[in-house]
Design a protein around this motif. Structure first.
Motif, mmCIF file in Angstrom:
data_model
loop_
_atom_site.group_PDB
_atom_site.id
_atom_site.type_symbol
_atom_site.label_atom_id
_atom_site.label_comp_id
_atom_site.label_asym_id
_atom_site.label_seq_id
_atom_site.Cartn_x
_atom_site.Cartn_y
_atom_site.Cartn_z
ATOM 1 N N LEU A 1 0.830 -22.965 -1.217
ATOM 2 C CA LEU A 1 -0.701 -23.309 -1.732
ATOM 3 C C LEU A 1 -0.983 -24.004 -2.756
ATOM 4 O O LEU A 1 -2.250 -23.869 -2.680
ATOM 5 C CB LEU A 1 -1.479 -21.880 -2.215
ATOM 6 N N ALA A 2 0.306 -23.961 -3.547
ATOM 7 C CA ALA A 2 0.105 -24.854 -4.580
ATOM 8 C C ALA A 2 -0.771 -26.199 -4.859
ATOM 9 O O ALA A 2 -0.137 -27.116 -4.015
ATOM 10 C CB ALA A 2 1.132 -25.534 -5.906
ATOM 11 N N PRO A 3 -1.790 -26.638 -5.446
ATOM 12 C CA PRO A 3 -2.740 -28.150 -5.037
ATOM 13 C C PRO A 3 -1.981 -29.474 -5.725
ATOM 14 O O PRO A 3 -2.620 -30.038 -5.178
ATOM 15 C CB PRO A 3 -3.691 -27.219 -5.435
ATOM 16 N N SER A 4 -1.214 -29.002 -6.923
ATOM 17 C CA SER A 4 -0.426 -30.137 -6.632
ATOM 18 C C SER A 4 0.706 -29.679 -7.408
ATOM 19 O O SER A 4 1.266 -28.399 -6.819
ATOM 20 C CB SER A 4 -1.127 -30.244 -8.555
ATOM 21 N N PRO A 5 1.428 -31.199 -7.638
ATOM 22 C CA PRO A 5 3.197 -30.786 -6.988
ATOM 23 C C PRO A 5 4.069 -29.271 -7.846
ATOM 24 O O PRO A 5 3.468 -29.575 -8.911
ATOM 25 C CB PRO A 5 3.847 -32.144 -7.025
ATOM 26 N N GLY B 1 -6.331 -27.920 -2.390
ATOM 27 C CA GLY B 1 -5.689 -28.896 -1.007
ATOM 28 C C GLY B 1 -4.401 -28.634 -1.060
ATOM 29 O O GLY B 1 -2.815 -29.060 -0.751
ATOM 30 N N ALA B 2 -4.102 -27.008 -1.122
ATOM 31 C CA ALA B 2 -3.038 -26.886 -0.598
ATOM 32 C C ALA B 2 -2.312 -27.159 1.159
ATOM 33 O O ALA B 2 -3.369 -27.201 1.635
ATOM 34 C CB ALA B 2 -2.614 -25.033 -0.021
ATOM 35 N N ARG B 3 -1.423 -26.964 1.519
ATOM 36 C CA ARG B 3 -0.781 -26.865 2.428
ATOM 37 C C ARG B 3 -0.456 -25.840 3.520
ATOM 38 O O ARG B 3 -0.523 -24.772 2.412
ATOM 39 C CB ARG B 3 0.689 -28.201 2.038
#
Length: 347
Positions: free
Chosen positions: A101-105, A337-339
């Motif tokens: 769920l993290a929008p950034s790495p 922007g989560a995967r």
């Protein structure tokens, strides 16, 4: 730790996922996440490997999805292996959701105490099956060692004040197990001597709280167990981790297979210097610290030790996927922007 820690110069700010140990078990902690495929797979895999190894007792899946399951203290007394497996599974399962769920790495994992095993699994250096087998082996070694009654005591003392108290009370068997924050020091040793420390600390108006633990981790009492565990670890295959691995028992990252095996055993005898590791990571460019446990254990410590950095516990209970996503968005300040959620850590 100094509050004037300089910011790193240049480079991109990095995020680390922190994996707690002992205090991460809560009954029913994953009850609102049990339908998430990655969480269900972690619980199913842990219980499957436990059964294959002859494990009995309450399944980890029930411990983590039933709010009426035994609490930490009765569970560690009745079934310490189940306590260890539930702690490990809770952290790994929460971490899989946060990574999805993290929008950034996320760039690294940081283990604290026995949370090192979860960190190694989340990073891909060990599989879930290996983690379960290692906890089974460790359980047998601890039982066979016939150790004296011993445990852990959390205090609000500085490390220096704790050392002074131990010298003043002539308690050489009590050791500093963890320097967690400027004013949180954990002591390890025989129960009777920890009781003396507790009485003295409270008489001075300081806090001293016994931690739920089956023994005195981070203590020389476990030297024999540590040596045997290290010998068994030599035969364990270790994969190149997908995320950089840090441990609270060392300042720098573990990169080689030998270093990663050392991380897996460090919690038995090596003292933790969480504040030192946080300082080193801050200087290396890490600015966001996410707690992967169902409580805000490590994020609270990181907040105390790293003023100005971003800390959060997105999976603290009660929590579902939507709440985790909102908490992550609030931390990163970015949109969704989560995967898509995947099927989780491999067996």
């Amino acid at each position: 730790m100094r509050s004037d820690l300089p910011a790193p110069t240049g480079g991109t700010p990095h995020t680390v996922l922190m994996c707690p140990g002992q205090g991460a078990y809560l009954p029913g902690a994953l009850r609102h996440l049990s339908d998430v495929p990655s969480v269900a797979k972690v619980l199913r895999t842990v219980d499957g490997h436990r059964a294959a190894l002859g494990g009995t007792g309450t399944p980890v899946g029930r411990l983590l999805t039933d709010a009426g399951a035994p609490g930490p203290e009765p569970l560690v007394l009745a079934d310490p292996l189940a306590f260890d497996l539930a702690t490990y599974a809770a952290v790994v399962a929460c971490a899989t959701v946060l990574l999805d769920l993290a929008p950034s790495p996320v760039h690294a994992v940081l283990g604290h105490s026995v949370g090192d095993l979860a960190a190694l699994t989340v990073a891909g250096a060990l599989t879930l099956g290996q983690g379960v087998r290692l906890l089974h082996v460790r359980d047998r070694l601890l039982r066979d060692a016939a150790l004296p009654a011993a445990g852990l005591l959390a205090t609000d003392l500085t490390a220096e004040a704790a050392a002074d108290l131990l010298r003043a009370e002539d308690l050489p068997q009590v050791r500093i197990a963890a320097r967690n924050a400027p004013h949180q020091t954990v002591l390890a040793g025989p129960d009777d001597q920890l009781a003396t420390v507790r009485r003295t600390a409270r008489a001075l108006g300081r806090r001293a709280t016994p931690l739920t633990s089956r023994t005195a981790y981070h203590h020389p009492l476990l030297t024999g167990v540590h040596q045997a565990f290290r010998r068994l670890l030599r035969a364990q295959p270790v994969a190149p981790p997908a995320l950089t691995v840090y441990t609270a028992a060392a300042a720098g990252p573990a990169r080689t297979a030998a270093q990663l095996r050392t991380v897996a055993a460090a919690h038995l005898t090596e003292p933790v210097a969480f504040h030192r590791t946080l300082r080193a990571m801050r200087l290396a460019g890490f600015t966001t610290y996410l707690d992967s446990g169902p409580r805000a254990l490590l994020s609270t410590l990181a907040k105390a030790g790293l003023p100005g950095c971003t800390t959060a516990a997105p999976s603290r209970t009660p929590v579902g996927v939507d709440r985790i996503r909102r908490r992550l968005t609030a931390v990163t300040g970015t949109g969704s922007g989560a995967r898509p959620l995947h099927n989780g850590t491999g067996p």
